[in-house]
Design an enzyme around this catalytic site. Structure first.
Site, PDB file in Angstrom:
ATOM      1  N   THR A 187       7.927  -7.870  19.970  1.00  0.00           N
ATOM      2  CA  THR A 187       8.498  -8.962  18.939  1.00  0.00           C
ATOM      3  C   THR A 187       9.939  -9.620  19.289  1.00  0.00           C
ATOM      4  O   THR A 187      10.363 -10.825  19.327  1.00  0.00           O
ATOM      5  CB  THR A 187       8.658  -8.365  17.820  1.00  0.00           C
ATOM      6  OG1 THR A 187       7.215  -7.681  17.371  1.00  0.00           O
ATOM      7  CG2 THR A 187       9.269  -9.163  16.643  1.00  0.00           C
TER       8      THR A 187
ATOM      9  N   SER B 240      10.059  -4.138  17.337  1.00  0.00           N
ATOM     10  CA  SER B 240       9.501  -3.819  18.675  1.00  0.00           C
ATOM     11  C   SER B 240       9.944  -4.501  19.490  1.00  0.00           C
ATOM     12  O   SER B 240      10.257  -5.637  19.709  1.00  0.00           O
ATOM     13  CB  SER B 240       8.038  -3.557  18.576  1.00  0.00           C
ATOM     14  OG  SER B 240       7.410  -4.979  18.452  1.00  0.00           O
TER      15      SER B 240
ATOM     16  N   SER C 144       9.929  -6.359   6.608  1.00  0.00           N
ATOM     17  CA  SER C 144       8.540  -6.186   7.028  1.00  0.00           C
ATOM     18  C   SER C 144       7.551  -6.533   6.079  1.00  0.00           C
ATOM     19  O   SER C 144       7.587  -5.965   4.913  1.00  0.00           O
ATOM     20  CB  SER C 144       8.498  -4.752   7.598  1.00  0.00           C
ATOM     21  OG  SER C 144       7.117  -4.389   7.917  1.00  0.00           O
ATOM     22  N   GLU C 145       6.150  -6.982   6.472  1.00  0.00           N
ATOM     23  CA  GLU C 145       5.198  -7.261   5.532  1.00  0.00           C
ATOM     24  C   GLU C 145       4.793  -5.887   5.084  1.00  0.00           C
ATOM     25  O   GLU C 145       4.055  -5.934   4.203  1.00  0.00           O
ATOM     26  CB  GLU C 145       4.234  -8.169   6.171  1.00  0.00           C
ATOM     27  CG  GLU C 145       3.597  -7.568   7.413  1.00  0.00           C
ATOM     28  CD  GLU C 145       4.488  -7.930   8.630  1.00  0.00           C
ATOM     29  OE1 GLU C 145       5.455  -7.996   8.634  1.00  0.00           O
ATOM     30  OE2 GLU C 145       3.613  -7.946   9.694  1.00  0.00           O
TER      31      GLU C 145
ATOM     32  N   ALA D 245      12.256  -4.206  10.191  1.00  0.00           N
ATOM     33  CA  ALA D 245      11.071  -3.190  10.324  1.00  0.00           C
ATOM     34  C   ALA D 245      10.642  -2.618   9.207  1.00  0.00           C
ATOM     35  O   ALA D 245      11.455  -2.615   8.087  1.00  0.00           O
ATOM     36  CB  ALA D 245      11.377  -2.397  11.654  1.00  0.00           C
ATOM     37  N   TRP D 246       9.607  -1.619   9.303  1.00  0.00           N
ATOM     38  CA  TRP D 246       9.233  -1.008   8.080  1.00  0.00           C
ATOM     39  C   TRP D 246       9.638   0.243   7.707  1.00  0.00           C
ATOM     40  O   TRP D 246       9.467   0.875   6.744  1.00  0.00           O
ATOM     41  CB  TRP D 246       7.700  -1.122   7.929  1.00  0.00           C
ATOM     42  CG  TRP D 246       7.048  -0.755   9.143  1.00  0.00           C
ATOM     43  CD1 TRP D 246       6.479  -1.755  10.004  1.00  0.00           C
ATOM     44  CD2 TRP D 246       6.754   0.411   9.948  1.00  0.00           C
ATOM     45  NE1 TRP D 246       5.886  -0.993  11.205  1.00  0.00           N
ATOM     46  CE2 TRP D 246       6.232   0.537  10.937  1.00  0.00           C
ATOM     47  CE3 TRP D 246       7.222   1.791   9.609  1.00  0.00           C
ATOM     48  CZ2 TRP D 246       5.788   1.452  11.815  1.00  0.00           C
ATOM     49  CZ3 TRP D 246       6.888   2.918  10.330  1.00  0.00           C
ATOM     50  CH2 TRP D 246       6.216   2.680  11.509  1.00  0.00           C
ATOM     51  N   ASN D 247      10.425   1.006   8.857  1.00  0.00           N
ATOM     52  CA  ASN D 247      10.901   2.333   8.464  1.00  0.00           C
ATOM     53  C   ASN D 247      11.979   2.489   7.541  1.00  0.00           C
ATOM     54  O   ASN D 247      11.923   3.624   7.072  1.00  0.00           O
ATOM     55  CB  ASN D 247      10.896   2.926   9.897  1.00  0.00           C
ATOM     56  CG  ASN D 247      12.020   2.256  10.776  1.00  0.00           C
ATOM     57  OD1 ASN D 247      12.442   1.254  10.494  1.00  0.00           O
ATOM     58  ND2 ASN D 247      12.445   3.050  11.769  1.00  0.00           N
TER      59      ASN D 247
ATOM     60  N   ILE E  89       0.782  -1.213  -0.033  1.00  0.00           N
ATOM     61  CA  ILE E  89      -0.041  -0.111   0.068  1.00  0.00           C
ATOM     62  C   ILE E  89       0.832   1.231  -0.070  1.00  0.00           C
ATOM     63  O   ILE E  89       1.761   1.380   0.796  1.00  0.00           O
ATOM     64  CB  ILE E  89      -0.939  -0.081   1.269  1.00  0.00           C
ATOM     65  CG1 ILE E  89      -1.972  -1.240   0.839  1.00  0.00           C
ATOM     66  CG2 ILE E  89      -1.892   1.313   1.441  1.00  0.00           C
ATOM     67  CD1 ILE E  89      -2.678  -1.231   2.383  1.00  0.00           C
TER      68      ILE E  89
ATOM     69  N   GLU F 264      17.665  -5.105  17.405  1.00  0.00           N
ATOM     70  CA  GLU F 264      17.754  -3.829  17.592  1.00  0.00           C
ATOM     71  C   GLU F 264      16.083  -3.308  17.662  1.00  0.00           C
ATOM     72  O   GLU F 264      15.149  -3.422  16.898  1.00  0.00           O
ATOM     73  CB  GLU F 264      18.161  -3.131  16.247  1.00  0.00           C
ATOM     74  CG  GLU F 264      19.496  -3.447  15.948  1.00  0.00           C
ATOM     75  CD  GLU F 264      20.258  -2.407  16.779  1.00  0.00           C
ATOM     76  OE1 GLU F 264      19.825  -1.544  17.402  1.00  0.00           O
ATOM     77  OE2 GLU F 264      21.594  -2.739  16.753  1.00  0.00           O
TER      78      GLU F 264
ATOM     79  N   GLU G 278      25.005  -2.890  15.689  1.00  0.00           N
ATOM     80  CA  GLU G 278      24.892  -2.875  14.348  1.00  0.00           C
ATOM     81  C   GLU G 278      26.106  -1.770  13.821  1.00  0.00           C
ATOM     82  O   GLU G 278      26.418  -0.981  14.787  1.00  0.00           O
ATOM     83  CB  GLU G 278      23.737  -2.496  13.499  1.00  0.00           C
ATOM     84  CG  GLU G 278      22.949  -3.570  13.957  1.00  0.00           C
ATOM     85  CD  GLU G 278      21.653  -3.615  12.866  1.00  0.00           C
ATOM     86  OE1 GLU G 278      20.997  -2.727  12.925  1.00  0.00           O
ATOM     87  OE2 GLU G 278      21.434  -4.799  12.356  1.00  0.00           O
TER      88      GLU G 278
ATOM     89  N   CYS H 161      13.396   4.649  15.383  1.00  0.00           N
ATOM     90  CA  CYS H 161      13.661   3.878  16.908  1.00  0.00           C
ATOM     91  C   CYS H 161      14.313   4.951  17.753  1.00  0.00           C
ATOM     92  O   CYS H 161      14.019   4.795  18.842  1.00  0.00           O
ATOM     93  CB  CYS H 161      14.075   2.728  16.564  1.00  0.00           C
ATOM     94  SG  CYS H 161      15.751   2.726  15.783  1.00  0.00           S
TER      95      CYS H 161
END
Ligand code: NAD
Length: 486
Positions: free
Chosen positions: A234, A231, A180-181, A153-155, A30, A252, A460, A286
């Site tokens: 998770t 998060s 991330s999905e 993650a998605w960011n 999306i 992370e 990292e 984050c």
């Protein structure tokens, strides 16, 4: 759907090629700026996961036979290719995340390229050591862990794939990466480019899916390490699952980081730091300094200057390079932010600006500032992960340090002051993995990045990441006779 330049060739990239299995659950991609479906992928089925793991393991055995310099050269080539294709990759990242092109052009593919360049350059100098023991001696071999799983993650989809993939590959490992999905597109391009740069098939596989696919990877006994960006809840699950197999981990996770602005700070710099540390990527970072402690004597001056600077936020089509403030990533995430805004008002914080989603398609939440926030308020305790800044007052250094540390998180912390000794005292006292003096949110690849307390395990970037993607084998070498008691 086909109007967008974003439909991937296939859902997964496994063993050097795109791979499709349409029996997997459908995941809609999306575009956050409009809410339109711009692509579609399928979650990995057990067959796809199996192909990713078996090809990864087989490829790793051959990869580890190459010299590190040869391995590094491929990463350097990939870094160059990413830079050459930066605009195309940035446009894709903007579609994946909604972040303005003005940002993605400078912060996403480019920081991924930085990681490939840094670890590609470092690869040749990764060595063990020689230890003289009288006439005998010992040496250590710095060896790969084997097959690493990366979960993103998605960011920062491109950056996360590269921050995990580059050190893993430079240390001789293979990686199966699950984006991330919410943002499945960019990691596929990273895999494609790595293989175009000469990476042997199977070494960097990308599989799609949500938590169930992540869980299947984490639980597979053939996996040696798991690196998660996500998060805290998770992280707790994944860490526990990895522990069952005694797998290595890097975690992370989230944060609720403090930024402390003393009365002698340069107000414009402090306001600039607070803007970067709360509103860049629409606040979906984050390490953001979301608890801004401002000395009481300069609070009004700070808020006035902040209001003036926020006039410069330009919301609009993220592909327009004049736009500097994008939408939130999803309906789910903006709904979380709306709930926190309501909670802040209910608990008595003063809403200075923002707080109300824009009446248009997509997931638009303007820069939101709360003042008169107190330590016990929900908005000051929990990670919101959106464009919400909490401004808190303080009067005294000892008091503010204790309050800054009074959180279960420990990802980052910042201090703004012209007093050098105080800056270093504060940094020494912060319970945080990544700190900033008169700055906020810089994350060059040369500097370790990570958290303490509930914000994570491991680091990292930088040479520190090498410790988390390799292991040391000790070898004792006797030069004389073996002296046994019988
Ligand atoms: P999330 O925890 O919901 O998901 C992260 C990833 O884990 C996704 O790929 C998801 O599919 C996967 N996942 C979920 N359940 C799983 C399970 N049981 N087993 C295996 N994998 C599973 O996080 P998010 O909403 O994608 O990202 C936002 C969070 O990430 C925030 O808390 C933020 O602070 C954190 N974050 C941390 C860093 C960092 O470097 N410390 C960077 C970016 C984001």
């Amino acid at each position: 759907m086909t109007d967008y330049p974003t439909q991937p060739t296939a859902s997964h990239f496994v063993n050097g090629a795109y791979l499709e299995d349409t029996t997997g659950d459908v995941i809609d991609v999306i575009y956050p700026a409009t809410g339109a479906v711009i692509g579609r992928v399928h979650a990995a089925t057990p067959a796809v996961i199996e192909a990713a793991i078996t090809s990864g393991r087989a490829a790793q055995v051959e990869w580890a036979k190459l010299s590190r310099r040869e391995q590094g050269r491929i990463l350097l080539r990939a870094a160059e290719m990413i830079r050459a294709r930066n605009r195309e990759l940035s446009v894709l990242e903007t579609h994946d995340t909604g972040k303005p092109l003005q940002e993605t052009l400078v912060a996403d593919a480019t920081s991924g390229a930085d990681a490939l360049e840094y670890f590609g350059g470092l690869a040749g100098s990764l060595t063990g050591e020689h230890i003289q023991l009288g006439e005998d001696w010992a040496y250590t071999r710095r060896e790969a862990l084997g097959l690493c799983v990366g979960i993103g993650a998605w960011n920062y989809p491109t950056q996360i794939a590269c921050w995990k993939g580059a050190p893993a590959l430079a240390c001789g490992n293979a990686m199966v990466f699950k984006p991330s999905e919410t943002t499945p597109l960019s990691a596929l391009k990273v895999a494609e480019i790595l293989h175009e740069a000469g990476l042997p098939a199977g070494l960097f596989n990308v599989v799609q899916g949500a938590g169930a696919v992540g869980g299947a990877l984490v639980n597979d006994p053939r996996v040696d390490k798991v690196s998660l960006t996500g998060s805290v809840p998770t992280g707790q699950k994944v860490y526990a699952q990895a522990a069952a197999g005694l797998r290595h981990v890097t975690m992370e996770l989230g944060g609720k980081s403090p930024m402390v602005v003393f009365e002698d700070a340069d107000i414009d710099d402090a306001v600039g730091g607070a803007i970067l540390g709360n509103f860049y990527s629409s606040g979906q970072i984050c390490s953001n300094g979301t608890r801004v402690f401002v000395h009481k004597s300069i609070r009004e001056a700070f808020l006035t200057r902040l209001a003036e600077r926020l006039e410069g936020a330009v919301m609009g089509d993220p592909l327009d390079e004049a736009v500097n403030f994008g939408p939130m990533v999803s309906e789910g995430q903006i709904a979380i932010v709306e709930r926190y805004v309501a909670k802040g008002i209910e608990e008595g914080a003063r809403l200075v600006c923002g707080g109300k989603r824009l009446d248009k398609e997509g997931y638009w939440m303007p820069a939101t500032v709360f003042a008169d926030v107190t330590d016990d308020m929900t908005i000051a305790r929990e990670e919101i992960f959106g464009p919400v800044m909490c401004v808190l007052d303080f009067e005294d250094e000892v008091e503010v340090l204790a309050r800054a540390n009074d959180t279960e998180y420990g990802l980052a912390a910042g201090v703004f002051t012209r007093d050098l000794a105080r800056a270093h005292r504060m940094v020494a006292g912060f319970e945080a993995g990544t700190c900033f003096i008169n700055s906020y949110n810089d994350a060059p690849v040369e500097m370790p990045f990570g958290g303490v307390k509930m914000s994570g395990v491991g680091r990292e970037n930088s040479k520190a990441a090498i410790e988390h993607y390799s292991q040391v084998k000790s070898v004792y070498v006797r030069m004389g006779k073996v002296d046994a008691p019988f």
